[in-house]
Design a protein around this motif. Structure first.
Motif, PDB file in Angstrom:
ATOM      1  N   SER A   1       0.830  -1.198   0.000  1.00  0.00           N
ATOM      2  CA  SER A   1       0.000   0.000   0.000  1.00  0.00           C
ATOM      3  C   SER A   1       0.865   1.249   0.000  1.00  0.00           C
ATOM      4  CB  SER A   1      -0.907  -0.004   1.227  1.00  0.00           C
ATOM      5  OG  SER A   1      -0.122   0.000   2.395  1.00  0.00           O
TER       6      SER A   1
ATOM      7  N   LYS B   1       0.824   5.424   1.343  1.00  0.00           N
ATOM      8  CA  LYS B   1       0.192   6.376   2.250  1.00  0.00           C
ATOM      9  C   LYS B   1      -0.348   7.571   1.462  1.00  0.00           C
ATOM     10  CE  LYS B   1       2.982   6.610   6.021  1.00  0.00           C
ATOM     11  NZ  LYS B   1       3.946   7.271   6.890  1.00  0.00           N
TER      12      LYS B   1
ATOM     13  N   GLU C   1      -4.261   4.769   3.907  1.00  0.00           N
ATOM     14  CA  GLU C   1      -3.405   4.068   2.949  1.00  0.00           C
ATOM     15  C   GLU C   1      -4.272   3.551   1.800  1.00  0.00           C
ATOM     16  OE1 GLU C   1      -0.263   1.732   4.150  1.00  0.00           O
ATOM     17  OE2 GLU C   1       0.285   3.217   5.676  1.00  0.00           O
TER      18      GLU C   1
ATOM     19  N   ARG D   1       8.355   1.795  -0.785  1.00  0.00           N
ATOM     20  CA  ARG D   1       7.799   3.055  -0.274  1.00  0.00           C
ATOM     21  C   ARG D   1       8.895   4.043   0.109  1.00  0.00           C
ATOM     22  NH1 ARG D   1       2.522   1.679   3.054  1.00  0.00           N
ATOM     23  NH2 ARG D   1       3.448   3.077   4.584  1.00  0.00           N
TER      24      ARG D   1
ATOM     25  N   ASP E   1       4.548   8.866  -1.238  1.00  0.00           N
ATOM     26  CA  ASP E   1       3.175   8.986  -0.750  1.00  0.00           C
ATOM     27  C   ASP E   1       2.327   9.636  -1.851  1.00  0.00           C
ATOM     28  OD1 ASP E   1       4.198   8.098   1.640  1.00  0.00           O
ATOM     29  OD2 ASP E   1       3.929   9.996   2.720  1.00  0.00           O
TER      30      ASP E   1
END
Ligand code: MG
Length: 222
Positions: free
Chosen positions: A4, A6, A13, A53, A132
């Motif tokens: 996932s 953010k 998320e 991420r 993100d």
């Protein structure tokens, strides 16, 4: 494990679905690669497991001698859609991010020569670092953003999404004519000129100027 991303400045998320990527979408990059702009754009996929991420390391795959950075605007899909008209495309986007289409250039060159798929060159573990998500309401015009890639603080790539051959609405429309789009799908929109190698120990930063940044250290393979 569900992968996932953010939503920036929130605790929310978004579970990531398929990762679709466009190639050859900036004329200056097409030139530096000594290839031609094809009539239909080049499309390829990365598996969700390739996602990295912000802040997470990128492990240098032992199968390459030439790992390259490609900074790209990433579209985040918010609604299911098929055959989406250009005029409606923005309604299917929930946000934007900056991503790195990490590429094994030596393996890609060999695949191109032999007419073979790019799956290994583009879909290996850690090939998709993504920041993100910036909600779409925060970005006035996705086709007028400055995107930058720095390696150890030096600017390697800097361009505007104005220079994309296929703008974002057309990308969504075109891709949705082939692949049904679903919430959480990501679309990498192609890289501008200036791609180049990274090595173990480098810090790679990708950003949409004024909006969001993602930072990754290149590390020796796990
Ligand atoms: Mg690319």
């Amino acid at each position: 494990m569900t992968k996932s991303l953010k939503i920036n400045n929130t605790t929310s998320e978004v579970a990531v679905g398929k990762i679709l990527c466009l190639g050859r979408n900036y004329a200056e990059h097409v030139k530096e690669m000594n290839v031609k702009v094809t009539e239909d754009p080049v499309i390829f996929l990365k598996p969700t497991s390739a996602l990295v991420r912000n802040g997470e390391p990128v492990f240098y795959p032992p199968i390459t001698q030439n790992l390259h950075h490609e900074v790209e605007l990433v579209l985040v899909i918010g609604r299911t859609g098929k055959n989406i008209p250009e005029s409606d495309a923005k309604n299917y986007i929930m946000g934007y991010a900056i991503g790195l289409d990490m590429t094994l250039r030596d393996i890609q060159s060999k695949a191109k020569k032999e007419g073979l798929p790019w799956t290994v060159a583009k879909g290996f573990d850690c090939s998709a670092p993504v920041s993100d998500i910036i909600p779409k309401e925060k970005i006035n015009d996705p086709d007028n953003l400055t995107i930058i890639c720095k390696v150890n603080g030096d600017v390697r790539q800097k361009s505007s999404t104005k220079n994309m051959i296929m703008p974002t609405d057309r990308i969504v429309s075109y891709i949705s004519s082939i692949f049904k789009l679903e919430p959480g799908d990501l679309i990498f929109t192609g890289t501008p000129e200036g791609v180049g190698p990274v090595k173990i120990g480098d810090i790679v930063e990708a950003e949409i100027a004024g909006y969001i940044k993602t930072t990754h250290r290149i590390m020796a393979s796990e």
